[in-house]
Write a protein that holds these residues in place. Structure first.
Motif, PDB file in Angstrom:
ATOM      1  N   ARG A   1      45.001  -1.579 -24.326  1.00 23.84           N
ATOM      2  CA  ARG A   1      45.487  -0.914 -23.104  1.00 23.84           C
ATOM      3  C   ARG A   1      44.349  -0.234 -22.359  1.00 23.84           C
ATOM      4  O   ARG A   1      44.286  -0.252 -21.131  1.00 23.84           O
ATOM      5  CB  ARG A   1      46.581   0.082 -23.448  1.00 23.84           C
ATOM      6  N   ALA A   2      43.445   0.394 -23.101  1.00 25.80           N
ATOM      7  CA  ALA A   2      42.291   1.038 -22.465  1.00 25.80           C
ATOM      8  C   ALA A   2      41.410  -0.011 -21.779  1.00 25.80           C
ATOM      9  O   ALA A   2      40.902   0.226 -20.676  1.00 25.80           O
ATOM     10  CB  ALA A   2      41.495   1.824 -23.502  1.00 25.80           C
ATOM     11  N   LEU A   3      41.232  -1.164 -22.408  1.00 21.34           N
ATOM     12  CA  LEU A   3      40.447  -2.232 -21.798  1.00 21.34           C
ATOM     13  C   LEU A   3      41.110  -2.749 -20.529  1.00 21.34           C
ATOM     14  O   LEU A   3      40.425  -3.016 -19.528  1.00 21.34           O
ATOM     15  CB  LEU A   3      40.244  -3.376 -22.792  1.00 21.34           C
ATOM     16  N   LEU A   4      42.440  -2.900 -20.554  1.00 27.96           N
ATOM     17  CA  LEU A   4      43.167  -3.346 -19.362  1.00 27.96           C
ATOM     18  C   LEU A   4      42.891  -2.426 -18.176  1.00 27.96           C
ATOM     19  O   LEU A   4      42.806  -2.872 -17.034  1.00 27.96           O
ATOM     20  CB  LEU A   4      44.675  -3.363 -19.632  1.00 27.96           C
ATOM     21  N   ASP A   5      42.765  -1.134 -18.448  1.00 30.10           N
ATOM     22  CA  ASP A   5      42.539  -0.146 -17.396  1.00 30.10           C
ATOM     23  C   ASP A   5      41.095  -0.080 -16.924  1.00 30.10           C
ATOM     24  O   ASP A   5      40.834   0.452 -15.843  1.00 30.10           O
ATOM     25  CB  ASP A   5      42.949   1.251 -17.885  1.00 30.10           C
ATOM     26  N   ARG A   6      40.150  -0.611 -17.700  1.00 26.56           N
ATOM     27  CA  ARG A   6      38.744  -0.366 -17.393  1.00 26.56           C
ATOM     28  C   ARG A   6      37.898  -1.600 -17.074  1.00 26.56           C
ATOM     29  O   ARG A   6      36.882  -1.483 -16.399  1.00 26.56           O
ATOM     30  CB  ARG A   6      38.103   0.392 -18.548  1.00 26.56           C
ATOM     31  N   LEU A   7      38.265  -2.766 -17.570  1.00 21.71           N
ATOM     32  CA  LEU A   7      37.427  -3.943 -17.334  1.00 21.71           C
ATOM     33  C   LEU A   7      37.474  -4.369 -15.869  1.00 21.71           C
ATOM     34  O   LEU A   7      38.479  -4.195 -15.189  1.00 21.71           O
ATOM     35  CB  LEU A   7      37.867  -5.097 -18.239  1.00 21.71           C
ATOM     36  N   ASP A   8      36.379  -4.949 -15.407  1.00 19.79           N
ATOM     37  CA  ASP A   8      36.271  -5.362 -14.008  1.00 19.79           C
ATOM     38  C   ASP A   8      37.044  -6.639 -13.696  1.00 19.79           C
ATOM     39  O   ASP A   8      37.326  -6.915 -12.540  1.00 19.79           O
ATOM     40  CB  ASP A   8      34.800  -5.564 -13.626  1.00 19.79           C
ATOM     41  N   SER A   9      37.351  -7.426 -14.709  1.00 18.55           N
ATOM     42  CA  SER A   9      38.121  -8.647 -14.475  1.00 18.55           C
ATOM     43  C   SER A   9      39.437  -8.565 -15.268  1.00 18.55           C
ATOM     44  O   SER A   9      39.506  -7.914 -16.304  1.00 18.55           O
ATOM     45  CB  SER A   9      37.323  -9.881 -14.895  1.00 18.55           C
ATOM     46  N   PRO A  10      40.481  -9.220 -14.762  1.00 18.67           N
ATOM     47  CA  PRO A  10      41.772  -9.133 -15.443  1.00 18.67           C
ATOM     48  C   PRO A  10      41.776  -9.931 -16.748  1.00 18.67           C
ATOM     49  O   PRO A  10      41.055 -10.919 -16.882  1.00 18.67           O
ATOM     50  CB  PRO A  10      42.743  -9.744 -14.437  1.00 18.67           C
ATOM     51  N   PHE A  11      42.544  -9.461 -17.683  1.00 16.50           N
ATOM     52  CA  PHE A  11      42.761 -10.233 -18.902  1.00 16.50           C
ATOM     53  C   PHE A  11      44.154  -9.956 -19.419  1.00 16.50           C
ATOM     54  O   PHE A  11      44.806  -9.018 -18.990  1.00 16.50           O
ATOM     55  CB  PHE A  11      41.678  -9.959 -19.950  1.00 16.50           C
ATOM     56  N   TRP A  12      44.606 -10.828 -20.289  1.00  9.88           N
ATOM     57  CA  TRP A  12      45.942 -10.690 -20.879  1.00  9.88           C
ATOM     58  C   TRP A  12      45.824 -10.052 -22.239  1.00  9.88           C
ATOM     59  O   TRP A  12      44.921 -10.363 -23.017  1.00  9.88           O
ATOM     60  CB  TRP A  12      46.574 -12.057 -21.077  1.00  9.88           C
ATOM     61  N   HIS A  13      46.754  -9.179 -22.531  1.00  6.84           N
ATOM     62  CA  HIS A  13      46.874  -8.631 -23.885  1.00  6.84           C
ATOM     63  C   HIS A  13      48.022  -9.381 -24.555  1.00  6.84           C
ATOM     64  O   HIS A  13      49.185  -9.233 -24.177  1.00  6.84           O
ATOM     65  CB  HIS A  13      47.164  -7.131 -23.827  1.00  6.84           C
ATOM     66  N   ALA A  14      47.694 -10.236 -25.488  1.00  6.99           N
ATOM     67  CA  ALA A  14      48.696 -11.019 -26.218  1.00  6.99           C
ATOM     68  C   ALA A  14      48.542 -10.717 -27.698  1.00  6.99           C
ATOM     69  O   ALA A  14      47.430 -10.766 -28.224  1.00  6.99           O
ATOM     70  CB  ALA A  14      48.495 -12.504 -25.965  1.00  6.99           C
ATOM     71  N   SER A  15      49.637 -10.392 -28.348  1.00  2.02           N
ATOM     72  CA  SER A  15      49.565 -10.100 -29.778  1.00  2.02           C
ATOM     73  C   SER A  15      50.737 -10.735 -30.505  1.00  2.02           C
ATOM     74  O   SER A  15      51.756 -11.067 -29.897  1.00  2.02           O
ATOM     75  CB  SER A  15      49.548  -8.590 -30.027  1.00  2.02           C
ATOM     76  N   ILE A  16      50.580 -10.879 -31.793  1.00  2.00           N
ATOM     77  CA  ILE A  16      51.670 -11.411 -32.612  1.00  2.00           C
ATOM     78  C   ILE A  16      52.871 -10.470 -32.526  1.00  2.00           C
ATOM     79  O   ILE A  16      54.019 -10.913 -32.602  1.00  2.00           O
ATOM     80  CB  ILE A  16      51.199 -11.661 -34.061  1.00  2.00           C
TER      81      ILE A  16
END
Length: 78
Positions: A20-35
């Motif tokens: 969640r912290a990465l989603l808020d801070r990275l310059d490019s979008p990414f998906w958080h997918a987990s089992i």
């Protein structure tokens, strides 16, 4: 080329909080997918595994293999 950030650790070790912290801070979008997303969404018949209708030990490797292949497919799609 897409990038994958693979977070691995014990249950309750902070992987989701870090994602969640990465989603808020990275310059490019990414998906958080987990089992956990698969489990919590109902995609995996958890109740039937728990009741003994299905054998989790027999299915576990295929479930995780399928999940890991799906992450690779997301990356291949860009």
């Amino acid at each position: 080329m897409a990038r994958i950030i693979f977070l691995h650790g014990a249950s309750s070790s902070g992987k989701t909080s870090l994602a969640r912290a990465l989603l808020d801070r990275l310059d490019s979008p990414f998906w958080h997918a987990s089992i956990d997303h698969l489990r919590d969404s109902g995609m995996i018949p958890v109740a039937r595994f728990r009741s003994g209708d299905f054998d989790w030990r027999a299915a576990r490797a295929a479930v995780f293999d399928g999940f890991h292949r799906s992450v690779a497919a997301y990356a291949d799609a860009g």
